[in-house]
Design a protein around this motif. Structure first.
Motif, short mmCIF file in Angstrom:
data_model
loop_
_atom_site.label_atom_id
_atom_site.label_comp_id
_atom_site.label_asym_id
_atom_site.label_seq_id
_atom_site.Cartn_x
_atom_site.Cartn_y
_atom_site.Cartn_z
N SER A 246 8.55 1.42 -6.58
CA SER A 246 8.77 1.02 -5.19
C SER A 246 8.58 -0.49 -5.03
O SER A 246 8.15 -1.20 -5.94
CB SER A 246 7.80 1.75 -4.27
N LEU A 308 -2.71 12.00 5.78
CA LEU A 308 -1.72 11.83 4.72
C LEU A 308 -1.59 13.06 3.83
O LEU A 308 -0.94 12.99 2.79
CB LEU A 308 -2.09 10.62 3.85
N GLU A 311 1.80 14.01 2.46
CA GLU A 311 2.51 13.11 1.55
C GLU A 311 2.43 13.64 0.12
O GLU A 311 1.69 14.59 -0.17
CB GLU A 311 1.92 11.70 1.63
N SER A 312 3.17 12.98 -0.77
CA SER A 312 3.12 13.39 -2.18
C SER A 312 1.74 13.08 -2.75
O SER A 312 0.93 12.38 -2.13
CB SER A 312 4.18 12.65 -2.99
N PHE A 315 0.33 9.55 -2.61
CA PHE A 315 0.04 8.86 -1.36
C PHE A 315 -0.74 9.74 -0.39
O PHE A 315 -0.79 9.42 0.80
CB PHE A 315 1.35 8.42 -0.69
N ASN A 316 -1.36 10.82 -0.84
CA ASN A 316 -1.94 11.78 0.10
C ASN A 316 -3.35 11.44 0.57
O ASN A 316 -3.97 12.22 1.28
CB ASN A 316 -1.89 13.20 -0.46
N LEU A 321 -2.85 5.55 -1.26
CA LEU A 321 -1.77 4.76 -0.65
C LEU A 321 -2.03 3.27 -0.83
O LEU A 321 -1.13 2.52 -1.19
CB LEU A 321 -1.65 5.10 0.83
N ASP A 326 2.53 0.64 -1.76
CA ASP A 326 3.94 0.97 -1.58
C ASP A 326 4.40 0.54 -0.19
O ASP A 326 4.03 1.14 0.83
CB ASP A 326 4.14 2.48 -1.78
N ILE A 329 6.71 3.17 1.84
CA ILE A 329 5.92 4.16 2.57
C ILE A 329 5.27 3.51 3.79
O ILE A 329 5.25 4.08 4.89
CB ILE A 329 4.84 4.77 1.65
N ARG A 332 7.72 3.17 6.60
CA ARG A 332 8.00 4.45 7.26
C ARG A 332 6.85 4.84 8.18
O ARG A 332 7.07 5.30 9.32
CB ARG A 332 8.24 5.54 6.21
N LEU A 333 5.61 4.67 7.71
CA LEU A 333 4.45 5.01 8.53
C LEU A 333 4.38 4.12 9.76
O LEU A 333 4.02 4.56 10.86
CB LEU A 333 3.17 4.90 7.71
#
Length: 393
Positions: A246, A308, A311-312, A315-316, A321, A326, A329, A332-333
């Protein structure tokens, strides 16, 4: 045969000069030397004419020459001051291929193997003459420019360049296959929309997303490519792999934002503190009781990162994160979050995404560390933060 007629000392020097690496025979005493002109061939050159130069004293000629690998020998063709034989003596050259994608790009590019052989010659002066030689075997396919990674969804171009090179073998075509990850299954691909150039070509990656080329690859996936060169019934292949990463900010700063009016304002771009009276250079400032806010007309706002868990695995949590840094991400957040220009009650472990526009727009993260308040006559609050930012391109 090539005759050396200038004066007596010169042929001795010439003949001895080739003896430094061999350490076996004094060629001046023999009156002859043989120098390999074809020092390397590709693993597709199984029918290439190999050439030696023959250097002799005035009264010496080479009347016969054999080239041997182990117990297999062939007669070299003599013509004037050269001798030739065919590389078919070496057998299947593809046994030397390097095709290990776990080897680094630079190591794969340079890695070679070789054939050890020797010549057995008959000289007109009756001296026996045997000399060892080495022929390097290189891959017909190699990387001219490898890629450490493909950056996801960026307009900045990443270019992979491969080349194909042989001594005399004609490459009929070069095909390309791809797969997802080491355990994937290779399938044909034409990323350029047409056949690859048989001498080499470049593949440019731009705006690479999960929809690109039909690969369905995203961040944390790995693209494997296998190039295959065909020359008649022979093939050479080269495999390379490229992680998909990313856009991130490369580094972060750890600082302490304080209620102390001599250092309560901060420029995030330079990580520089300013006094409360400075109204020109700071971008955020301390806000009571334990927060921060936009300074002056700075074009910046903040979104607090919430749950989170959806998230995957990468990034959870807030720690994961921030460790990944990233920015895609983060964007988007930010876009889906509630924008604020002030934070009053930041606590240890909180994470805020910010968007700031100076000459360009950048996204960043502010992670809250320890918050310490003291009362030593004058109340003082310090917020330890770690932050970083970058432009999304």
């Amino acid at each position: 045969m090539k005759k050396l007629k200038i004066f007596f000392i010169l042929p001795i020097c010439v003949l001895i000069s080739c003896n430094e690496d061999e350490g076996e025979i004094d060629y001046a005493d023999l009156g002859a030397n043989i120098v390999l002109n074809t020092s390397s061939i590709s693993n597709l050159d199984e029918n290439h004419t190999m050439e030696f130069s023959i250097i002799t004293a005035d009264d010496v000629t080479v009347t016969d020459m054999e080239v041997a690998i182990g117990t297999t020998t062939v007669n070299a063709s003599l013509s004037g001051d050269t001798a030739t034989f065919n590389s078919s003596l070496f057998g299947t050259l593809n046994r030397f291929k390097v095709d290990d994608p776990e080897t680094s790009q630079d190591e794969s590019k340079e890695k070679i193997s070789s054939v050890e052989a020797n010549t057995i010659s008959t000289l007109s002066n009756g001296n026996p003459y045997s000399k060892d030689f080495t022929v390097k075997i290189t891959k017909a396919l190699s990387l001219e420019k490898g890629l450490d990674a493909i950056i996801y969804n960026t307009t900045v171009e990443d270019t992979l360049i491969f080349k194909a090179s042989t001594k005399s073998a004609i490459i009929d075509n070069i095909s390309l296959e791809w797969k997802k990850g080491k355990e994937g299954i290779y399938a044909p691909t034409t990323p350029l929309g047409s056949a690859l150039n048989v001498n080499g070509d470049e593949i440019i990656f731009s705006n690479f997303t999960d929809a690109s080329y039909g690969y369905n690859l995203t961040v944390k996936d790995t693209l494997y490519y296998r190039f295959i060169a065909t020359s008649g019934t022979l093939t050479d292949s080269f495999e390379t792999y490229i992680p998909i990463v990313s856009q991130t900010f490369e580094s972060s700063n750890k600082v302490t934002l304080s209620s102390d009016l001599t250092k309560n304002k901060l420029n995030l771009g330079t990580a520089t503190f300013y006094t409360d009276s400075n109204t020109d250079e700071a971008e955020i400032k301390f806000k009571s009781p334990t927060g921060f806010e936009t300074e002056g007309t700075t074009d910046i706002d903040f979104v607090k990162v919430g749950d989170l868990s959806g998230e995957s695995e990468y990034f959870n949590t807030i720690d994961k994160l921030f460790a990944e840094k990233d920015l895609l991400i983060a964007q988007r957040l930010y876009d889906t979050g509630t924008k604020e220009t002030e934070v009053t009650d930041a606590t240890n472990g909180d994470l805020y995404i910010y968007k700031i526009t100076r000459d360009v727009t950048e996204y960043g993260m502010i992670k809250i560390g320890d918050v310490v308040s003291t009362n030593g006559g004058t109340s003082l609050t310090e917020i330890n933060i770690e932050f970083g930012e970058a432009e999304i391109k």
